[in-house]
Design a protein around this motif. Structure first.
Motif, PDB file in Angstrom:
ATOM      1  N   LYS A 187     -15.598  -1.555  95.083  1.00 42.50           N
ATOM      2  CA  LYS A 187     -16.036  -2.946  94.981  1.00 42.50           C
ATOM      3  C   LYS A 187     -15.982  -3.685  96.306  1.00 42.50           C
ATOM      4  O   LYS A 187     -16.294  -4.868  96.366  1.00 42.50           O
ATOM      5  CB  LYS A 187     -15.190  -3.685  93.931  1.00 42.50           C
ATOM      6  CG  LYS A 187     -15.494  -3.151  92.553  1.00 42.50           C
ATOM      7  CD  LYS A 187     -14.791  -3.919  91.477  1.00 42.50           C
ATOM      8  CE  LYS A 187     -14.977  -3.194  90.159  1.00 42.50           C
ATOM      9  NZ  LYS A 187     -13.710  -3.051  89.446  1.00 42.50           N
ATOM     10  N   GLU A 272      -4.924  -4.310  93.404  1.00 43.60           N
ATOM     11  CA  GLU A 272      -5.657  -4.941  92.298  1.00 43.60           C
ATOM     12  C   GLU A 272      -6.383  -3.904  91.445  1.00 43.60           C
ATOM     13  O   GLU A 272      -7.173  -4.259  90.567  1.00 43.60           O
ATOM     14  CB  GLU A 272      -6.666  -5.959  92.863  1.00 43.60           C
ATOM     15  CG  GLU A 272      -5.982  -7.215  93.361  1.00 43.60           C
ATOM     16  CD  GLU A 272      -6.740  -7.866  94.515  1.00 43.60           C
ATOM     17  OE1 GLU A 272      -7.966  -7.664  94.622  1.00 43.60           O
ATOM     18  OE2 GLU A 272      -6.078  -8.548  95.307  1.00 43.60           O
ATOM     19  N   HIS A 273      -6.184  -2.646  91.760  1.00 46.84           N
ATOM     20  CA  HIS A 273      -6.831  -1.568  90.987  1.00 46.84           C
ATOM     21  C   HIS A 273      -5.797  -0.513  90.631  1.00 46.84           C
ATOM     22  O   HIS A 273      -5.897   0.644  91.053  1.00 46.84           O
ATOM     23  CB  HIS A 273      -7.980  -0.957  91.793  1.00 46.84           C
ATOM     24  CG  HIS A 273      -9.073  -1.936  92.072  1.00 46.84           C
ATOM     25  ND1 HIS A 273      -9.045  -2.816  93.125  1.00 46.84           N
ATOM     26  CD2 HIS A 273     -10.209  -2.210  91.389  1.00 46.84           C
ATOM     27  CE1 HIS A 273     -10.124  -3.588  93.102  1.00 46.84           C
ATOM     28  NE2 HIS A 273     -10.855  -3.239  92.052  1.00 46.84           N
ATOM     29  N   LYS A 275      -3.869   2.074  88.345  1.00 49.20           N
ATOM     30  CA  LYS A 275      -4.201   2.913  87.197  1.00 49.20           C
ATOM     31  C   LYS A 275      -3.424   4.201  87.391  1.00 49.20           C
ATOM     32  O   LYS A 275      -3.414   4.761  88.479  1.00 49.20           O
ATOM     33  CB  LYS A 275      -5.698   3.215  87.202  1.00 49.20           C
ATOM     34  CG  LYS A 275      -6.192   3.857  85.921  1.00 49.20           C
ATOM     35  CD  LYS A 275      -7.708   4.008  85.961  1.00 49.20           C
ATOM     36  CE  LYS A 275      -8.066   5.387  86.464  1.00 49.20           C
ATOM     37  NZ  LYS A 275      -9.487   5.513  86.793  1.00 49.20           N
TER      38      LYS A 275
END
Ligand code: HEC
Length: 279
Positions: A187, A272-273, A275
């Motif tokens: 992104k 912010e990502h 996982k």
């Protein structure tokens, strides 16, 4: 006469049975390969006497011992070709990952590796009597290369594309773009430079979202280092860890302050990502 006919039919039946089974095995093998998570346990292969033919290799300038060395070794490319059907995978899109005892996990493209005539050393010819390896002094502690060490006779120790892992225990083959898919800053492509620096300098020791080496701590999950370090200090730490911690285990890697800032910008994006795979 009659008995030979029965024999013949019986033999044909057995033959069919065997060839059908073989087809089944091949099929299982190829589905595994298309999913591509191949693991070779080197100690297991050694115990089964499946490493291949011994030879003596001469290393002009060994990057671990910083001198000329001689090892007993087997061809690592032959070993891989014997254990894995390479006709079913594309070496150009595959990477080889080395797993070492301390969780160090360097990787490189498989075709680069196979074309470099790599050797798997299992014994040091210069070792003191009664031992298998000459000691390595690391951070003031004595260690050695046991059980396996990857070496090359015709690759310069300065060429950082080639990895020379010691204390090696396992080899994996994975898709070349595995970390690319999961760790790429999709992104915000401006952060690609930081991502590439992370991949080249950090991923062999640190994971993000569980992907990468385990010699150093995970940097993103559950808390990103960018959440508990002051940004300026973090940038300086990455440039020179020893200026923060006495007897630090993280080496000074030669990254510049600007490169370190790029890595930290990328780490902030990854915070912010978050996982993590369930396994
Ligand atoms: C050879 C392995 C190795 C490499 C390569 C490496 N590190 Fe480390 N790193 C460590 C170890 C081990 C620690 C644990 C702290 C210590 O050494 O005391 C650490 C600690 C850290 C910490 C502190 C973590 C915390 O929670 O305090 C950060 C941040 C860090 N490393 C970032 C990086 C970055 C960014 C790179 C790439 C530029 C990198 N490291 C490359 C081994 C490595």
């Amino acid at each position: 006469m009659k008995t030979t006919k029965i024999h013949l039919i019986f033999c044909l039946f057995i033959f069919c049975l065997i060839s059908c089974n073989q087809k089944k095995e091949q099929k299982i093998e190829s589905t595994n390969i298309s999913q591509l998570e191949i693991k070779l346990d080197l100690l297991d292969l050694q115990a089964k006497n499946k490493l291949g033919k011994d030879t003596i290799v001469n290393i002009a300038n060994d990057p671990v011992y910083h001198k000329e060395k001689k090892y007993k070794a087997v061809s690592a490319s032959l070993l891989i070709k014997n254990e894995i059907d390479l006709s079913k995978i594309d070496p150009k899109n595959t990477k080889i990952v080395f797993e070492c005892l301390d969780g160090y996990k360097p990787e490189m493209p498989l075709d680069l590796f196979l074309n470099a005539n790599p050797f798997l050393a299992f014994e040091d010819v210069d070792a003191p009597k009664g031992t298998k390896w000459e000691p390595i002094i690391k951070n003031g502690n004595e260690t050695n290369a046991d059980p396996f060490y990857i070496v090359y006779e015709s690759v310069s120790e300065k060429d950082i594309r080639y990895k020379w892992p010691y204390n090696l225990v396992r080899i994996y083959l994975e898709p070349l773009n595995k970390s690319k898919i999961d760790l790429y800053p999709l992104k915000n492509k401006k952060l690609e430079a930081g991502y590439i620096l992370f991949k080249n300098h950090c991923i062999s020791c640190h994971s993000i979202n569980g992907i990468g080496g385990t010699m150093g701590p995970e940097l993103n999950f559950p808390k990103s280092v960018t959440e508990y370090w002051k940004e300026k200090e973090l940038v300086n730490y990455i440039v020179n860890p020893a200026s923060f911690r006495h007897k630090v285990k993280m080496p000074t890697l030669g990254v510049t302050k600007q490169q370190s800032q790029e890595i930290v910008d990328y780490l902030k994006y990854m915070s912010e990502h978050k996982k993590v795979d369930s396994n």
